[in-house]
Scaffold this motif. Structure first.
Motif, PDB file in Angstrom:
ATOM      1  N   CYS A 502       0.823  -1.208   0.000  1.00  0.00           N
ATOM      2  CA  CYS A 502       0.000   0.000   0.000  1.00  0.00           C
ATOM      3  C   CYS A 502       0.858   1.258   0.000  1.00  0.00           C
ATOM      4  CB  CYS A 502      -0.934  -0.002   1.211  1.00  0.00           C
ATOM      5  SG  CYS A 502      -2.315  -1.155   1.063  1.00  0.00           S
ATOM      6  N   LYS A 503       1.939   1.237   0.776  1.00  0.00           N
ATOM      7  CA  LYS A 503       2.822   2.404   0.798  1.00  0.00           C
ATOM      8  C   LYS A 503       3.388   2.683  -0.593  1.00  0.00           C
ATOM      9  CE  LYS A 503       4.301   2.174   5.634  1.00  0.00           C
ATOM     10  NZ  LYS A 503       5.416   1.863   6.566  1.00  0.00           N
ATOM     11  N   SER A 504       3.815   1.617  -1.272  1.00  0.00           N
ATOM     12  CA  SER A 504       4.386   1.800  -2.607  1.00  0.00           C
ATOM     13  C   SER A 504       3.328   2.268  -3.601  1.00  0.00           C
ATOM     14  CB  SER A 504       5.020   0.489  -3.090  1.00  0.00           C
ATOM     15  OG  SER A 504       6.183   0.189  -2.354  1.00  0.00           O
ATOM     16  N   LEU A 505       2.141   1.673  -3.534  1.00  0.00           N
ATOM     17  CA  LEU A 505       1.072   2.040  -4.471  1.00  0.00           C
ATOM     18  C   LEU A 505       0.638   3.492  -4.260  1.00  0.00           C
ATOM     19  CD1 LEU A 505      -0.927  -1.289  -4.405  1.00  0.00           C
ATOM     20  CD2 LEU A 505       0.050  -0.227  -6.441  1.00  0.00           C
ATOM     21  N   ILE A 506       0.611   3.923  -3.009  1.00  0.00           N
ATOM     22  CA  ILE A 506       0.244   5.320  -2.734  1.00  0.00           C
ATOM     23  C   ILE A 506       1.268   6.266  -3.348  1.00  0.00           C
ATOM     24  CG2 ILE A 506       0.063   7.039  -0.878  1.00  0.00           C
ATOM     25  CD1 ILE A 506      -1.153   4.724   0.832  1.00  0.00           C
ATOM     26  N   VAL A 507       2.540   5.951  -3.178  1.00  0.00           N
ATOM     27  CA  VAL A 507       3.609   6.793  -3.757  1.00  0.00           C
ATOM     28  C   VAL A 507       3.512   6.807  -5.278  1.00  0.00           C
ATOM     29  CG1 VAL A 507       6.098   7.007  -4.088  1.00  0.00           C
ATOM     30  CG2 VAL A 507       5.189   6.496  -1.817  1.00  0.00           C
ATOM     31  N   LEU A 508       3.387   5.602  -5.872  1.00  0.00           N
ATOM     32  CA  LEU A 508       3.342   5.501  -7.329  1.00  0.00           C
ATOM     33  C   LEU A 508       2.115   6.213  -7.889  1.00  0.00           C
ATOM     34  CD1 LEU A 508       4.305   1.727  -7.601  1.00  0.00           C
ATOM     35  CD2 LEU A 508       5.703   3.620  -8.426  1.00  0.00           C
ATOM     36  N   GLY A 509       0.951   5.940  -7.279  1.00  0.00           N
ATOM     37  CA  GLY A 509      -0.285   6.550  -7.760  1.00  0.00           C
ATOM     38  C   GLY A 509      -0.270   8.059  -7.620  1.00  0.00           C
ATOM     39  N   LYS A 513      -0.572  10.635 -10.680  1.00  0.00           N
ATOM     40  CA  LYS A 513      -1.713  11.554 -10.692  1.00  0.00           C
ATOM     41  C   LYS A 513      -1.247  13.004 -10.746  1.00  0.00           C
ATOM     42  CE  LYS A 513      -5.901  12.721  -8.121  1.00  0.00           C
ATOM     43  NZ  LYS A 513      -6.703  12.448  -6.894  1.00  0.00           N
ATOM     44  N   ASN A 514      -0.266  13.344  -9.910  1.00  0.00           N
ATOM     45  CA  ASN A 514       0.238  14.721  -9.877  1.00  0.00           C
ATOM     46  C   ASN A 514       0.887  15.124 -11.196  1.00  0.00           C
ATOM     47  OD1 ASN A 514      -0.623  14.918  -7.234  1.00  0.00           O
ATOM     48  ND2 ASN A 514       1.370  14.418  -6.355  1.00  0.00           N
ATOM     49  N   ASN A 515       1.530  14.160 -11.845  1.00  0.00           N
ATOM     50  CA  ASN A 515       2.179  14.433 -13.135  1.00  0.00           C
ATOM     51  C   ASN A 515       1.225  14.285 -14.307  1.00  0.00           C
ATOM     52  OD1 ASN A 515       4.597  14.825 -11.786  1.00  0.00           O
ATOM     53  ND2 ASN A 515       5.281  12.712 -12.063  1.00  0.00           N
ATOM     54  N   GLN A 516      -0.025  13.927 -13.993  1.00  0.00           N
ATOM     55  CA  GLN A 516      -1.073  13.743 -15.011  1.00  0.00           C
ATOM     56  C   GLN A 516      -0.646  12.754 -16.092  1.00  0.00           C
ATOM     57  OE1 GLN A 516      -1.909  17.783 -16.308  1.00  0.00           O
ATOM     58  NE2 GLN A 516      -3.392  18.069 -14.672  1.00  0.00           N
ATOM     59  N   GLU A 517      -0.035  11.653 -15.647  1.00  0.00           N
ATOM     60  CA  GLU A 517       0.395  10.623 -16.580  1.00  0.00           C
ATOM     61  C   GLU A 517      -0.808   9.780 -17.011  1.00  0.00           C
ATOM     62  OE1 GLU A 517       3.742   8.329 -15.256  1.00  0.00           O
ATOM     63  OE2 GLU A 517       4.560  10.019 -14.108  1.00  0.00           O
TER      64      GLU A 517
END
Length: 931
Positions: A502-509, A513-517
């Motif tokens: 979950c920690k990794s998925l939160i960072v990745l997501g 999202k912030n970079n609008q990928e």
């Protein structure tokens, strides 16, 4: 001045006398004290030290050593300030002290030698004049004369190298004269230092005083010395001498002519390798071997390949030996051996990689660990060489991944190196990711362990850290890990890995999202999936471990969102209903975070499955879960203590989230027919948790209706019922003086709870204002209480709470205007000015916040009816003991501003004897706080 000089002399003399003390701490303090004086008057203090030694030729060695060490300290830190004449006398003194005894007395002679080295950093010519007078051809010099030359070549490379050609010429005949091991040792050590100094000089010719110096200036003398050391002294029975000779031979290789080195390699490499069996300490041997290999590879040796098999075998044995990190030589040896492998990789990459990979199949555990250490090092240090070997290494690494030994499974360190160099992006790289996740889920070790064993806990921690590292530092892995890591959230064998996943998925997501990928949005459609079973499995399996999930709010929220979004894109309606049932049944309803998480997941599911979700909620509302019976959670353990009210609270929150997330074109009719009908059954509850859930859900419903009405102009039949609910909440009831929602603000110390509640209140108030008509006008006698609870929140530590509080106050004042008879389209300039204060509230500076609160109070005091004033004051008294210090201070600011603007009205009320006594009694303690 004369008195000062006398005082200095007396103190120095007393300290020099005290240096005879046998206590090492006293000796150290004497050195420090004389040094302090020497820094102020270096020439004078040095003269006194020198005179003291000359006048006391029979001082015990320990006493002389302390004085000599003090002289060295003063010279080292004040060399620029010492007069030339004093320098010469100090050199003469130190030279005499160093060589007075023909016997080797290390402490005394080393202390004297150190003075010469310290002076030599600035006055090399003076030092060499003295030293070379005692380094004459045909006579074996004093041990410490050679030692001093060696140390000078280290400390002053540019000063000494110009002398080395002459020194080597004088030294060579002396080598055959040396018979004693200690003399052989000091000559070998000096040759090693001389060679290193020459190499450093040649590597930095741009900084050297004489850039014309070349390697061949020294080659013939170095080779002549090499032959004596290698052919004779290396065979010594004395281990210390053998190691020093080996070290010298390694350093000298770089200075030998290429043809001479090529000639010696077939004898040199086996000779060094044989030392591993003769000596317990291996670092110097590996260092020497590394230098020989470096020199051989650099000159492109043609005979080195014939030594490769023996080299690889011996080096692999060394790298497979356990490393004791509390013993620096073993760590240094390991690092030198790895450097040897890097050098071999430059010339023989194919043979080296095949050798290492074959050793991975060895039955010996240490051998496999050694191969992994070499692989990791090569991947990190020989990037270009290993480029063509990536697929081979990727395929071969599977074998240690299947190993039963946790020590070997530390292959995860190799995987980390591979990840940083692009291996995981190749076909088959996903297996390495799976390996890491599998070992993030390891259970605890069940049996007592050997101290050297790698426990499950240790390996799991290593994998947790590796996953975090790959997520946060290897940017190009984002598309490898996202959304693949989602798969591992669901199968039961990965349950223990939930937190790191979950920690990794939160960072990745968050990054995507912030970079609008575009890759942030996961395409769950049938066309995009190879098999819809993946989505169904994610939904089904996610519910299995929820009862044992004990992690942080952010991770729980992520998990429930994951379930909700997955169900949203699942096409099997029966499966959706089944999983909704499992989620509702498995939830720990006593846990506020879990209640809201479940509601969030159910609401997201309703976006695609509104009919099925409402049907399941209606069915759940009629189930045994709402009956106090120990059998209601027959699938779970110890669930008979769950309060029915908490289960109802979950259901109420679910309906609010369904309203918020369902498609606007579908939800209005269902609010009318289903949602309000179901939650209205609970309006008369006395349970605080249910009341708070009602407030939150009503806020979400109100917001959903407002949005839909704006878009569609749709009016639904149960609007009056919703307004009535809001009147109960906002306008107070006959049975309770405190407005429930604001009581919650007052008692909660949790940031997210205050934010959630005040945001819901803002939605309710906005909806209430939009739908306020003459028919539902009642006496709005609770405005003072509401403003008293809300206004301190304008200084809350959470920015979102501050902004929502201003919106609430703005809406309340407009509601008051409606009650006073102003039209629906009436605009009050002073009330609207409140919205301009929101920008100022974004500044966390306390002075700005309190000034804003004061300006806000001026607007409130202008619009507040006189009869509401006392209630507002007493609510602000309660704000003085708010859970948030900022809000307590804001209450004092608001009270102060209010009393300045409206204090006269309060005086009039007291004068006319209005019934304030009950409030005064009730808030007696708070008044003291205010005063």
């Amino acid at each position: 001045l004369t008195r000062c000089c006398v005082f200095l002399s007396e103190v120095t003399l007393a300290l020099l006398d005290a240096a005879t003390d046998k206590d090492s701490e006293v000796q150290e303090q004497v050195r420090k004290s004389i040094l302090t004086l020497g820094k102020q008057q270096p020439d004078r203090v040095l003269a006194m030290c020198q005179d003291y030694l000359l006048k006391h030729p029979k001082l015990v060695v320990s006493h002389r050593v302390v004085i000599l060490q003090t002289i060295e300290l003063i010279v080292s830190c004040r060399i620029e300030e010492i007069s030339p004449s004093r320098i010469k006398s100090i050199i003469s003194l130190a030279s005499d002290e160093m060589t007075r005894s023909k016997e080797v007395i290390p402490d005394w002679q080393q202390a004297a030698s150190n003075i010469l080295v310290a002076v030599g950093n600035k006055h090399i010519n003076d030092i060499m004049e003295e030293i070379l007078s005692k380094f004459q051809p045909g006579v074996l010099p004093h041990f410490f004369v050679v030692q001093t030359l060696a140390n000078l070549s280290d400390s002053n490379v540019y000063g000494m190298v110009p002398f080395l050609n002459a020194i080597l010429g004088t030294m060579l005949p002396m080598l055959s004269m040396a018979k004693q091991d200690n003399i052989k040792w000091v000559f070998s050590s000096a040759l090693s230092h001389f060679s290193d100094s020459i190499l450093e000089y040649l590597a930095n010719l741009d900084k050297a005083p004489d850039p014309s110096v070349r390697k061949d200036t020294f080659s013939s003398d170095i080779y002549a010395a090499f032959e004596i050391l290698f052919n004779n002294w290396l065979q010594s029975r004395e281990p210390k001498l053998r190691l020093t000779v080996a070290e010298a031979v390694g350093s000298m290789c770089h200075l030998m002519a290429s043809d001479k080195l090529e000639e010696q390699i077939p004898r040199l490499v086996p000779a060094i390798l044989s030392l591993y069996k003769k000596n317990n300490e291996h670092y110097i041997i590996s260092k020497s071997l590394c230098q020989v290999l470096d020199a051989s590879v650099n000159m492109g040796s043609r005979v080195l390949e014939a030594q490769l098999e023996a080299l690889l075998f011996a080096l692999h044995q060394q790298v497979s030996a356990p490393v004791d990190y509390s013993n620096p030589p073993t760590v240094k040896n390991h690092n030198e051996v790895l450097r040897c492998f890097s050098l071999i990789a430059n010339s023989f990459p194919d043979r080296l990689v095949m050798f290492v990979l074959q050793k991975l199949e060895n039955s010996n555990e240490r051998s496999r660990m050694g191969s992994l250490a070499v692989l990791r090092h090569l991947i990190n240090s020989s990037t270009s060489t290993m480029e063509s070997k990536k697929l081979l290494i990727l395929a071969s690494i599977r074998q240690p991944m299947a190993d039963h030994s946790n020590k070997v499974k530390r292959v995860v360190q190799v995987i980390s190196a591979m990840a940083h160099h692009g291996y995981l992006e190749l076909e088959g790289g996903e297996l390495l990711v799976r390996f890491i996740v599998q070992h993030c889920a390891l259970p605890d070790t069940q049996r007592p362990t050997d101290p050297e064993e790698v426990t499950n806990e240790s390996l799991r921690s290593m994998c947790d850290n590796t996953l975090h590292l790959l997520t946060t530092t290897v940017g190009r892995l984002a598309d490898v890990l996202w959304p693949k890591l989602l798969f591992y959230l669901t199968p039961s064998q990965y349950t223990n890995a939930t937190t790191p996943l979950c920690k990794s998925l939160i960072v990745l997501g968050s990054k995507k999202k912030n970079n609008q990928e575009p890759s942030f949005k996961i395409d769950f459609t049938r066309e995009a999936l190879d098999d819809d079973k993946w989505v169904c499995q994610l939904a089904a399996e996610s519910t299995r471990y929820l009862p044992t999930y004990n992690n942080a709010l952010e991770e729980k929220s992520f998990l429930y969102r994951c379930i909700g979004v997955t169900l949203q894109h699942c096409f099997n309606k029966d499966l959706v209903k089944k999983q909704l049932h499992e989620v509702l049944l498995a939830a720990r309803h006593n846990d506020a975070v879990e209640r809201e998480g479940v509601a969030m997941g159910v609401g997201l599911c309703a976006n695609s499955h509104l009919e099925g979700t409402l049907a399941k909620l209606d069915e759940f509302g009629k189930s045994d879960a709402f009956k106090k019976s120990p059998s209601i959670f027959n699938l779970l353990k110890e669930r008979n203590d769950v309060e029915v009210e908490k289960v109802k609270s979950t259901l109420i929150l679910c309906y609010g989230q369904v309203a918020a997330n369902a498609p606007p074109e579908k939800i209005l009719n269902r609010i009318d027919q289903d949602i309000l009908r179901c939650i209205s059954k609970h309006f008369n509850t006395k349970d605080l948790t249910m009341k708070l859930s009602l407030i939150q859900s009503v806020g979400l419903i109100a917001r959903a209706i407002s949005e839909c009405v704006k878009k569609q102009g749709y009016i639904f039949s149960r609007k009056q019922e919703l307004i009535t609910v809001m009147l109960v909440i906002i306008a107070d009831s006959k049975n309770s003086r405190h407005v429930l929602v604001f009581y919650f603000f007052h008692c909660s110390g949790q940031d997210h709870e205050r934010e959630r509640a005040i945001t819901a209140t803002a939605h309710i108030l906005a909806y209430y204002l939009d739908n306020l008509t003459v028919k539902n006008m009642v006496s709005f006698h609770n405005l003072g209480a509401l403003l008293g609870r809300l206004s301190p929140r304008c200084s809350d530590p959470v920015p979102a709470v501050r902004a929502a509080a201003v919106e609430c106050i703005h809406t309340l004042l407009y509601i008051q205007l409606r009650y006073e008879g102003f039209s629906l389209d009436y605009k009050d300039e002073s009330v609207d000015s409140l919205l301009l204060l929101k920008d100022r509230l974004e500044n966390p500076d306390h002075s700005v916040l309190y000034k804003t609160c004061s300006d806000l109070t001026k607007v409130m005091s202008k619009r507040l009816p006189q009869q509401q004033l006392t209630t507002l004051v007493f609510m602000l008294f309660e704000g003085l003991v708010d859970s948030q210090t900022n809000c307590c201070r804001a209450s004092t600011v608001i009270l102060n501003t209010l009393l300045k603007n409206r204090g006269g009205g309060l005086q009039d009320m007291v004068t006319h004897g209005l019934p304030l006594s009950w409030e005064l009694k009730k808030t007696k303690g708070l008044q003291k706080t205010a005063l």
